[in-house]
Design an enzyme around this catalytic site. Structure first.
Site, short mmCIF file in Angstrom:
data_model
loop_
_atom_site.label_atom_id
_atom_site.label_comp_id
_atom_site.label_asym_id
_atom_site.label_seq_id
_atom_site.Cartn_x
_atom_site.Cartn_y
_atom_site.Cartn_z
N ASP A 142 -6.61 -67.84 5.59
CA ASP A 142 -6.99 -67.36 6.93
C ASP A 142 -5.78 -67.38 7.86
O ASP A 142 -4.88 -68.20 7.70
CB ASP A 142 -8.12 -68.26 7.47
CG ASP A 142 -8.84 -67.61 8.64
OD1 ASP A 142 -8.70 -66.38 8.84
OD2 ASP A 142 -9.55 -68.32 9.36
N HIS A 199 -1.75 -58.87 6.86
CA HIS A 199 -2.25 -58.86 5.48
C HIS A 199 -1.10 -58.59 4.51
O HIS A 199 -1.05 -59.15 3.41
CB HIS A 199 -3.35 -57.81 5.32
CG HIS A 199 -4.57 -58.10 6.17
ND1 HIS A 199 -5.10 -59.36 6.29
CD2 HIS A 199 -5.35 -57.29 6.95
CE1 HIS A 199 -6.15 -59.33 7.10
NE2 HIS A 199 -6.32 -58.08 7.52
N SER A 249 -14.18 -60.87 1.22
CA SER A 249 -15.56 -61.36 1.19
C SER A 249 -16.54 -60.21 1.40
O SER A 249 -16.16 -59.14 1.90
CB SER A 249 -15.76 -62.41 2.29
OG SER A 249 -15.81 -61.79 3.55
N ARG A 308 -15.36 -55.20 8.90
CA ARG A 308 -14.13 -54.99 9.68
C ARG A 308 -13.90 -53.49 9.88
O ARG A 308 -14.49 -52.66 9.17
CB ARG A 308 -12.95 -55.60 8.92
CG ARG A 308 -13.10 -57.11 8.86
CD ARG A 308 -11.86 -57.79 8.37
NE ARG A 308 -12.05 -59.23 8.46
CZ ARG A 308 -11.09 -60.12 8.60
NH1 ARG A 308 -9.83 -59.73 8.64
NH2 ARG A 308 -11.37 -61.40 8.68
N LEU A 329 -2.28 -70.36 -16.73
CA LEU A 329 -2.88 -70.47 -15.39
C LEU A 329 -3.92 -69.35 -15.26
O LEU A 329 -3.67 -68.23 -15.71
CB LEU A 329 -1.78 -70.30 -14.33
CG LEU A 329 -2.05 -70.65 -12.87
CD1 LEU A 329 -0.73 -70.89 -12.15
CD2 LEU A 329 -2.81 -69.60 -12.11
N SER A 353 -17.25 -70.76 5.25
CA SER A 353 -17.37 -69.30 5.27
C SER A 353 -17.93 -68.70 3.98
O SER A 353 -17.36 -67.75 3.43
CB SER A 353 -16.00 -68.67 5.60
OG SER A 353 -15.55 -69.08 6.85
#
Ligand code: FPP
Length: 250
Positions: free
Chosen positions: A27, A44, A72, A78, A138, A203
């Site tokens: 965030d 971004h 999300s 948005r 990973l 959130s």
């Protein structure tokens, strides 16, 4: 991410008590941009570089799972140009990093509803997931078109269908059974959840999976996040005593 010589963990970290799974709510991109008089989309873009750095830092620390909240289900609200830019960045990131992910032993996993993403992005994600599915060093788990409640609801629906069809006995449903219906099937629960950007809330992220996760909130805006901030979060994690609802035996 370039293949690089593996760095030793910073000395203050105990290499025997590292979190296996780190999850991050990234965030602060918008505020980072506003502070510089830039459009939110530049935040971004800078955030994408922080993703690259963090992935490399996790690899250097031998963290096994990194989950990033990339887009999300609420992010569709948005402005259209910001949504478009976020999806473009994700697409570009996965396309540009595919070779490095493959070379560096990183497996791409997606948590979220791929079927309702633009087809070109969904196809690229599926291709890179397939290309990297044998990698074991990973796991990069991108939460994309993800919402915790939506994840739980789709799990309940599928489980109910299986129960109605006689494939699952309701009395036999336990934690492990339920977890197999989540997007994170096969991944351990996060040990450490980091949220950047100064807010202290969840959130709608990984609502089932973070039942016993250690939470760490940082004021740093996501585009500024780097290996030092990750190390500080891991250091704080190592100072916690985890009891999982039981008594402290340490
Ligand atoms: C929150 O910042 C961040 C997001 C909504 C998306 C995170 C996306 C990226 C870091 C871009 C690339 C991602 C990958 C995986 C390549 P915000 O816009 O809510 O910030 P604000 O709270 O300051 O407005």
């Amino acid at each position: 991410m370039k293949a690089s010589r593996r760095a030793e963990p910073p000395p203050r970290l105990d290499p025997t008590r590292l979190p296996r799974h780190v999850a991050i709510i990234m965030d602060g991109n918008g505020r980072w941009a506003r502070r510089r008089g830039l459009p939110r989309t530049e935040g971004h873009r800078a955030g994408r570089e922080a993703v690259r750095r963090t992935l490399e830092a996790c690899r250097d620390l031998s963290i096994e799972y990194l989950t990033l909240y990339a887009f999300s289900t609420e992010n569709w609200r948005r402005p259209a140009d910001e949504v478009e830019e976020l999806l473009l960045l994700l697409h570009e990131f996965v396309a540009a990093e595919a070779d490095d992910l493959e070379r560096n032993g990183i497996r791409l996993h997606i948590s979220g509803d791929l079927d309702h993403l633009p087809e070109a992005i969904a196809a690229k994600l599926r291709e890179v997931m397939a290309r990297t599915c044998g990698n074991t060093r990973l796991v990069l788990n991108c939460a994309l078109n993800y919402g915790g409640r939506a994840e739980l609801l789709q799990a309940v629906r599928r489980l109910a269908e299986d129960a109605a069809a006689g494939r699952v006995a309701p009395a036999a449903i336990d934690d492990a059974t339920f977890a197999r219906y989540l997007y994170t099937d096969g991944l351990p629960d996060p040990d450490l959840l980091i949220r950047t950007g100064g807010e202290q809330r969840i959130s709608n992220f990984l609502l089932w999976q973070i039942a016993y996760t250690e939470l760490y909130f940082s004021d740093v805006y996501w585009p500024d996040f780097d290996a030092t901030h990750l190390a500080a979060a891991v250091e704080a994690f190592q100072g916690r005593r985890r009891r999982f609802g039981g008594v402290d035996v340490g």
